[in-house]
Enzyme design. Structure first.
Site, short mmCIF file in Angstrom:
data_model
loop_
_atom_site.label_atom_id
_atom_site.label_comp_id
_atom_site.label_asym_id
_atom_site.label_seq_id
_atom_site.Cartn_x
_atom_site.Cartn_y
_atom_site.Cartn_z
N ASN A 208 1.40 -1.28 -0.17
CA ASN A 208 0.32 0.20 -0.35
C ASN A 208 0.94 1.58 -0.15
O ASN A 208 2.45 0.72 -0.24
CB ASN A 208 -0.89 -0.26 1.12
CG ASN A 208 -0.62 -0.19 2.26
OD1 ASN A 208 0.83 1.21 3.32
ND2 ASN A 208 0.17 -1.10 3.07
N PRO A 303 -4.26 -12.43 9.85
CA PRO A 303 -4.40 -12.34 10.80
C PRO A 303 -5.27 -10.51 10.97
O PRO A 303 -3.75 -9.63 10.55
CB PRO A 303 -3.62 -12.36 12.19
CG PRO A 303 -2.76 -12.57 10.97
CD PRO A 303 -2.25 -12.34 9.25
N ASP A 304 -5.81 -9.85 12.16
CA ASP A 304 -5.65 -8.61 12.53
C ASP A 304 -5.15 -8.22 13.30
O ASP A 304 -5.60 -9.12 14.37
CB ASP A 304 -7.40 -8.01 12.10
CG ASP A 304 -7.08 -6.28 12.83
OD1 ASP A 304 -6.74 -5.77 14.18
OD2 ASP A 304 -8.05 -5.67 12.34
N ILE A 305 -3.89 -7.54 13.69
CA ILE A 305 -2.88 -7.36 14.57
C ILE A 305 -4.19 -7.01 15.69
O ILE A 305 -3.58 -7.44 17.25
CB ILE A 305 -1.86 -6.53 14.71
CG1 ILE A 305 -1.08 -7.93 13.54
CG2 ILE A 305 -0.50 -6.64 15.91
CD1 ILE A 305 0.22 -6.78 12.90
N PHE A 321 -4.95 3.43 13.98
CA PHE A 321 -4.93 4.54 13.01
C PHE A 321 -5.35 3.99 12.21
O PHE A 321 -5.58 2.74 11.11
CB PHE A 321 -3.20 4.72 13.02
CG PHE A 321 -2.88 5.17 13.69
CD1 PHE A 321 -2.26 4.37 14.78
CD2 PHE A 321 -2.04 7.15 13.56
CE1 PHE A 321 -1.70 4.51 15.76
CE2 PHE A 321 -1.13 7.11 15.23
CZ PHE A 321 -0.58 6.22 15.64
#
Ligand code: CTP
Length: 404
Positions: A208, A303-305, A321
């Site tokens: 990104n 995975p979502d940290i 954020f």
């Protein structure tokens, strides 16, 4: 701006690195500081006082007696300043300071000074390695002065070793720390920054537009305010901020492992990284060849940290954020709640002056209990200061509430 309206006394002693002090003076002035330069006699053999006078707009002090000297400057200059930086500091200057001598204007000012002093030694590498010089540097450090270690490299005399004046950027950051409040002293703060790279084959990856600038600014400013900072960075060309321990990772899964390994030893996590939400389901061992007109890549969720950490959270302050292109506040509030955060810093990323890859950011800080702080367009370092103000207010008193 950290140096705005701060009074800095720059002491220049006689080494070839004296020419680099001119750049230091220029950078301080452009950062808003009022710079007063004091030069030793031998410094003037390398650079003229006029150079510094032009750069700072101030008369340069060179002598205690005779024409051009001001009575009582030897006491006043070291007390009026907010901080003193000695660059370069020669072996001779270190020796005189360590022995408490005052045989010229600069050393006399230093004896009467009651402000923080940053010493930036620069000399031949054998001279720096000399036990007498090492002892003198250690004595100054023991007395509470900050002594930077010279950098390694090729020296003006042709020798290679430790002796070069530290980079101007390093000196500025060490000085910034001396004039900043130390409200985060004793705190351990974990910061993530940058994008992630999710490999498709050995030469291609999904990523990104994040540059890492906001996360690096947070790490730098937290350290400047006294914290011990650990930075986990996705791929980025930015240099490691001064005094910050940095670990480079590539993928979201690597970042998760690195964060998990540190989380329990920290008191705050600032998750500024733009973590990729997906990775290619299979990463080809070999480069994918040009083939059919249409090619489909299958992606698997990362995975979502922050969600993974939520059940492990003890007393840590956790900050997320939110990079949004619409419905900023509502979307950020939802993430605050869903991810079990204490604070979320939301910014619109479809503007040219805010968000990805620029030096400025316009953010809104949202917290529990109706906390809502809209900030104007600021530099990323200024945003970092504002975010850390909110984090600092949520931290338990030092020594209490530390996790295992
Ligand atoms: N984040 C994370 N793990 C991920 C993705 C994001 O921990 N796999 C963190 C980011 O570091 C950031 C916060 O979650 O602090 C919000 O990131 P953002 O990309 O805006 O949110 P997502 O949850 O990915 O939501 P979406 O992409 O749908 O907006």
């Amino acid at each position: 701006m950290v140096f705005a309206d701060r009074r800095i006394l720059l002491g220049v002693s006689g080494g070839i690195a004296a020419y680099k002090a001119a750049e230091l003076a220029r950078r301080l002035v452009s950062g808003g500081a009022k710079v007063k330069v004091v030069m030793t006699r031998s410094a003037q053999e390398f650079v003229t006082p006029l150079t510094f006078q032009v750069l700072t707009g101030e008369k340069v002090a060179t002598t205690m007696f005779g024409p051009g000297s001001e009575p009582l400057e030897h006491v006043a200059l070291g007390q009026e300043a907010d901080a003193i930086v000695l660059a370069p500091a020669t072996a001779n200057l270190l020796g005189k300071m360590a022995s408490g001598l005052g045989d010229d204007l600069l050393t006399t000012i230093l004896l009467a000074a009651n402000k923080p002093i940053l010493v930036c030694p620069a000399m031949n590498c054998e001279m720096w390695a000399n036990p007498a010089v090492q002892e003198n540097a250690a004595r100054l450090q023991d007395r509470g002065l900050t002594v930077l270690t010279p950098e390694a490299g090729e020296l003006a005399c042709g020798a290679v070793g430790y002796g070069r004046l530290p980079e101007v950027e390093t000196i500025l950051e060490a000085l910034a720390r001396l004039i900043s409040p130390q409200d985060l002293a004793g705190r351990r703060i974990l910061v993530t920054a940058g994008p992630t790279h999710e490999d498709l084959d050995p030469v291609r990856f999904l990523t990104n537009r994040s540059s890492g600038k906001q996360g690096y600014a947070l790490a730098k400013v937290a350290r400047r305010r006294g914290a011990q900072v650990y930075l986990i960075s996705g791929p980025s060309n930015l240099p490691a901020p001064y005094g910050v321990e940095r670990l480079m990772v590539r993928s979201a899964r690597e970042m998760l492992d690195a964060v998990l390994a540190r989380f329990s030893q920290t008191e705050a996590l600032l998750m500024a990284a733009a973590v990729g939400d997906y990775h290619p389901t299979c990463c080809d061992e070999h480069k994918i060849k040009r083939g059919p007109v249409e090619l489909t890549a299958h992606l698997t969720q990362n995975p979502d940290i922050l969600r993974t950490l939520a059940p492990l959270k003890k007393k840590q302050v956790v900050v997320g954020f939110a990079a949004e292109t619409r419905d900023l506040e509502a979307a950020a509030r939802k993430k605050l709640q869903d991810k079990g955060l204490d604070l979320i810093v939301a910014n619109e990323v479809n503007r040219v002056d805010s968000g990805f890859a620029v030096d400025t950011n316009e953010v809104t800080i949202i917290g529990k209990k109706k906390l809502l702080v809209h900030l104007p367009l600021l530099s990323k370092e200024e945003v970092a200061d504002k975010v850390l103000d909110q984090v600092s207010a949520l931290l338990p008193p030092v020594g209490k509430g530390k996790s295992a």
